[in-house]
Write a protein that holds these residues in place. Sequence first.
Motif, PDB file in Angstrom:
ATOM      1  N   TYR A 136       0.812  -1.172  -0.075  1.00 15.30           N
ATOM      2  CA  TYR A 136      -0.062  -0.030  -0.263  1.00 15.30           C
ATOM      3  C   TYR A 136       1.077   1.267   0.024  1.00 15.30           C
ATOM      4  CZ  TYR A 136      -2.783   3.861   1.603  1.00 15.30           C
ATOM      5  OH  TYR A 136      -3.342   5.204   1.866  1.00 15.30           O
ATOM      6  N   GLY A 137       1.919   1.316   0.664  1.00 17.21           N
ATOM      7  CA  GLY A 137       2.829   2.439   0.973  1.00 17.21           C
ATOM      8  C   GLY A 137       3.464   2.871  -0.362  1.00 17.21           C
ATOM      9  N   ALA A 138       3.832   1.930  -1.159  1.00 14.64           N
ATOM     10  CA  ALA A 138       4.575   2.013  -2.328  1.00 14.64           C
ATOM     11  C   ALA A 138       3.657   2.408  -3.436  1.00 14.64           C
ATOM     12  CB  ALA A 138       5.329   0.866  -2.621  1.00 14.64           C
ATOM     13  N   LEU A 139       2.627   1.643  -3.611  1.00 12.65           N
ATOM     14  CA  LEU A 139       1.799   1.714  -4.542  1.00 12.65           C
ATOM     15  C   LEU A 139       0.914   2.856  -4.476  1.00 12.65           C
ATOM     16  CD1 LEU A 139       1.049  -1.863  -5.589  1.00 12.65           C
ATOM     17  CD2 LEU A 139       2.872  -0.448  -6.479  1.00 12.65           C
ATOM     18  N   VAL A 140       0.261   2.935  -3.436  1.00 11.60           N
ATOM     19  CA  VAL A 140      -0.881   3.985  -3.433  1.00 11.60           C
ATOM     20  C   VAL A 140      -0.502   5.067  -2.750  1.00 11.60           C
ATOM     21  CG1 VAL A 140      -3.362   4.412  -2.134  1.00 11.60           C
ATOM     22  CG2 VAL A 140      -2.667   2.084  -2.956  1.00 11.60           C
ATOM     23  N   ASP A 141       0.154   5.308  -1.390  1.00  9.92           N
ATOM     24  CA  ASP A 141       0.557   6.379  -0.937  1.00  9.92           C
ATOM     25  C   ASP A 141       1.576   7.268  -1.450  1.00  9.92           C
ATOM     26  OD1 ASP A 141       0.815   7.780   2.015  1.00  9.92           O
ATOM     27  OD2 ASP A 141       2.998   7.577   1.318  1.00  9.92           O
ATOM     28  N   LEU A 145      -0.878   4.842  -7.561  1.00 13.48           N
ATOM     29  CA  LEU A 145      -1.397   4.022  -8.323  1.00 13.48           C
ATOM     30  C   LEU A 145      -3.101   4.247  -8.480  1.00 13.48           C
ATOM     31  CD1 LEU A 145      -0.260   1.790 -10.113  1.00 13.48           C
ATOM     32  CD2 LEU A 145      -1.244   0.207  -8.470  1.00 13.48           C
ATOM     33  N   GLY A 146      -3.669   4.248  -9.430  1.00 15.06           N
ATOM     34  CA  GLY A 146      -5.275   4.372  -9.849  1.00 15.06           C
ATOM     35  C   GLY A 146      -5.602   3.621 -11.103  1.00 15.06           C
ATOM     36  N   LYS A 147      -6.882   3.901 -11.267  1.00 19.50           N
ATOM     37  CA  LYS A 147      -7.434   3.134 -12.494  1.00 19.50           C
ATOM     38  C   LYS A 147      -6.714   3.401 -13.660  1.00 19.50           C
ATOM     39  CE  LYS A 147     -12.153   2.671 -14.755  1.00 19.50           C
ATOM     40  NZ  LYS A 147     -12.177   1.481 -14.243  1.00 19.50           N
ATOM     41  N   GLY A 148      -6.450   2.333 -14.673  1.00 21.26           N
ATOM     42  CA  GLY A 148      -5.910   2.390 -15.915  1.00 21.26           C
ATOM     43  C   GLY A 148      -4.320   2.074 -15.829  1.00 21.26           C
ATOM     44  N   ASP A 149      -3.838   2.457 -14.487  1.00 25.34           N
ATOM     45  CA  ASP A 149      -2.163   2.485 -14.648  1.00 25.34           C
ATOM     46  C   ASP A 149      -1.786   0.915 -14.767  1.00 25.34           C
ATOM     47  OD1 ASP A 149      -1.424   5.183 -14.179  1.00 25.34           O
ATOM     48  OD2 ASP A 149      -2.005   4.721 -12.064  1.00 25.34           O
ATOM     49  N   VAL A 150      -0.564   0.801 -15.294  1.00 30.68           N
ATOM     50  CA  VAL A 150       0.245  -0.413 -15.409  1.00 30.68           C
ATOM     51  C   VAL A 150       1.334  -0.350 -14.468  1.00 30.68           C
ATOM     52  CG1 VAL A 150       1.395  -1.970 -16.880  1.00 30.68           C
ATOM     53  CG2 VAL A 150      -0.266  -0.642 -17.705  1.00 30.68           C
ATOM     54  N   VAL A 151       1.261  -1.540 -13.442  1.00 31.55           N
ATOM     55  CA  VAL A 151       2.225  -1.801 -12.466  1.00 31.55           C
ATOM     56  C   VAL A 151       2.972  -3.221 -12.580  1.00 31.55           C
ATOM     57  CG1 VAL A 151       0.590  -2.598 -10.885  1.00 31.55           C
ATOM     58  CG2 VAL A 151       2.715  -1.760 -10.010  1.00 31.55           C
ATOM     59  N   ALA A 152       4.266  -3.145 -12.741  1.00 30.94           N
ATOM     60  CA  ALA A 152       5.242  -4.546 -12.644  1.00 30.94           C
ATOM     61  C   ALA A 152       5.619  -4.551 -11.394  1.00 30.94           C
ATOM     62  CB  ALA A 152       6.326  -4.177 -13.846  1.00 30.94           C
ATOM     63  N   ILE A 153       5.560  -5.833 -11.115  1.00 28.25           N
ATOM     64  CA  ILE A 153       5.743  -6.416  -9.834  1.00 28.25           C
ATOM     65  C   ILE A 153       6.771  -7.427  -9.573  1.00 28.25           C
ATOM     66  CG2 ILE A 153       4.468  -7.424  -7.661  1.00 28.25           C
ATOM     67  CD1 ILE A 153       2.061  -6.065  -8.601  1.00 28.25           C
ATOM     68  N   ARG A 170      -7.574  -3.773  -6.830  1.00 28.55           N
ATOM     69  CA  ARG A 170      -8.416  -3.124  -6.139  1.00 28.55           C
ATOM     70  C   ARG A 170      -8.721  -1.625  -6.449  1.00 28.55           C
ATOM     71  NH1 ARG A 170     -11.796  -3.067  -1.799  1.00 28.55           N
ATOM     72  NH2 ARG A 170     -11.929  -1.329  -0.299  1.00 28.55           N
ATOM     73  N   VAL A 171      -7.667  -1.106  -6.975  1.00 25.22           N
ATOM     74  CA  VAL A 171      -7.625   0.403  -7.401  1.00 25.22           C
ATOM     75  C   VAL A 171      -7.919   0.663  -8.807  1.00 25.22           C
ATOM     76  CG1 VAL A 171      -6.361   1.050  -5.367  1.00 25.22           C
ATOM     77  CG2 VAL A 171      -5.145   0.596  -7.642  1.00 25.22           C
ATOM     78  N   GLY A 172      -8.031  -0.348  -9.649  1.00 24.74           N
ATOM     79  CA  GLY A 172      -8.463  -0.476 -10.871  1.00 24.74           C
ATOM     80  C   GLY A 172      -7.276  -0.418 -11.907  1.00 24.74           C
ATOM     81  N   GLY A 192      -4.814 -13.076  -9.336  1.00 25.08           N
ATOM     82  CA  GLY A 192      -5.019 -11.761  -9.775  1.00 25.08           C
ATOM     83  C   GLY A 192      -4.126 -11.085 -10.813  1.00 25.08           C
ATOM     84  N   ALA A 193      -2.899 -11.773 -10.967  1.00 23.94           N
ATOM     85  CA  ALA A 193      -2.130 -11.135 -11.841  1.00 23.94           C
ATOM     86  C   ALA A 193      -2.678 -10.952 -13.553  1.00 23.94           C
ATOM     87  CB  ALA A 193      -0.928 -11.658 -12.251  1.00 23.94           C
ATOM     88  N   ARG A 194      -2.649  -9.800 -14.157  1.00 22.49           N
ATOM     89  CA  ARG A 194      -3.233  -9.792 -15.493  1.00 22.49           C
ATOM     90  C   ARG A 194      -2.450 -10.457 -16.462  1.00 22.49           C
ATOM     91  NH1 ARG A 194      -6.683  -5.513 -16.972  1.00 22.49           N
ATOM     92  NH2 ARG A 194      -6.635  -5.365 -14.566  1.00 22.49           N
ATOM     93  N   HIS A 195      -0.910 -10.312 -16.412  1.00 22.77           N
ATOM     94  CA  HIS A 195      -0.196 -10.947 -17.181  1.00 22.77           C
ATOM     95  C   HIS A 195       0.874 -11.531 -16.309  1.00 22.77           C
ATOM     96  CE1 HIS A 195      -1.875  -9.356 -20.881  1.00 22.77           C
ATOM     97  NE2 HIS A 195      -2.121  -8.134 -20.147  1.00 22.77           N
TER      98      HIS A 195
END
Length: 331
Positions: A136-141, A145-153, A170-172, A192-195
């Motif tokens: 949460y701290g990294a991605l949201v705070d 991160l929000g709707k439509g963003d792409v994040v690689a983990i 959860r944040v789209g 839940g990974a899209r790819h």
Amino acid sequence: MQTARVVRFHQYGGPEVLRIESAEVPEPAAGEVRIRVKALGLNRAEALLRTGRYIEMPALPSGLGLEAAGVIESVGPDVEGLAPGDAVSIVPPRSMVRWPAYGELVRFPAELVVKHPPSLSWEAAAALWMPYLTAYGALVDIAGLGKGDVVAITAASSSVGLAAIQIANRVGAMPIAITRSSAKRAALLDAGARHVVASDEEDLESRLKEITGEQGVRVVLDAVGGPIFEPLTAAMSRGGMLIEYGGLSPAPTPFPLFTVLSKSLTLRGYLVHEIAGDPIRLAAAKAFILRGLEEGELRPVIARTFDFDQIVEAHRYLESNEQFGKVVVRV
């Protein structure tokens, strides 16, 4: 003063240096609570402390541990909102040397103790705060991160990686899980990974660009470092952010200077203490996570559970890289 079993180490080394010993646990001081522990969540930070490679160096012998869940046994003066009998879990402290969690009976500052939803098992509650606060701290705070963003983990099958996948959904946002081999591909998709990209089997930069097209990866959450920095940054979008919270690779980490310059990238180090040590940010994080738990979108993933007497075996498994999710110890 009560006597309880605790885990300590008297020298640096492998899992075999961990010992279960008896120790006196004092009554809680002002602002503290004493907790009868039911389960522990294990983290790589504890293995690093045990081997003398963590961000703090303890005086020996030392305790260890960052996560636990249990029942409040007693409260010290000036504690409000918590009472004996409450089911609670622990937000990771800044120092596990000062506040070690590995024990049958532990003391913690009240501000790091959270009454968790009664629907959570002890094991799930012990697996909660380190991964979800970190993600949460990294991605949201930080990254917003929000709707439509792409994040690689990267290290996507770790407890933090799986928490990050759930939070991204959860944040789209669209989570792309990066793992070393395709062995965990199906499990990551189910999680839940899209790819999923297997970095040892595929060209990481090419696959990320193929998945994202012109959009690119706006946010990277990386626990690895090392040579992976170059393909990760090459696939990022202009103005993107790479957040580094670990250093699993033993290889040197190159600084991709011209990629950073040409794309105006932000490369940022991050520790969960940024969130845990800020009451306002911590309150927002707890509200987000607890709401996600209640709504069923956030679900701690347990890889394997050990008994307290198996702490050495649990640490061996922690360092095996075989797990999918959190390693938990029942007390």
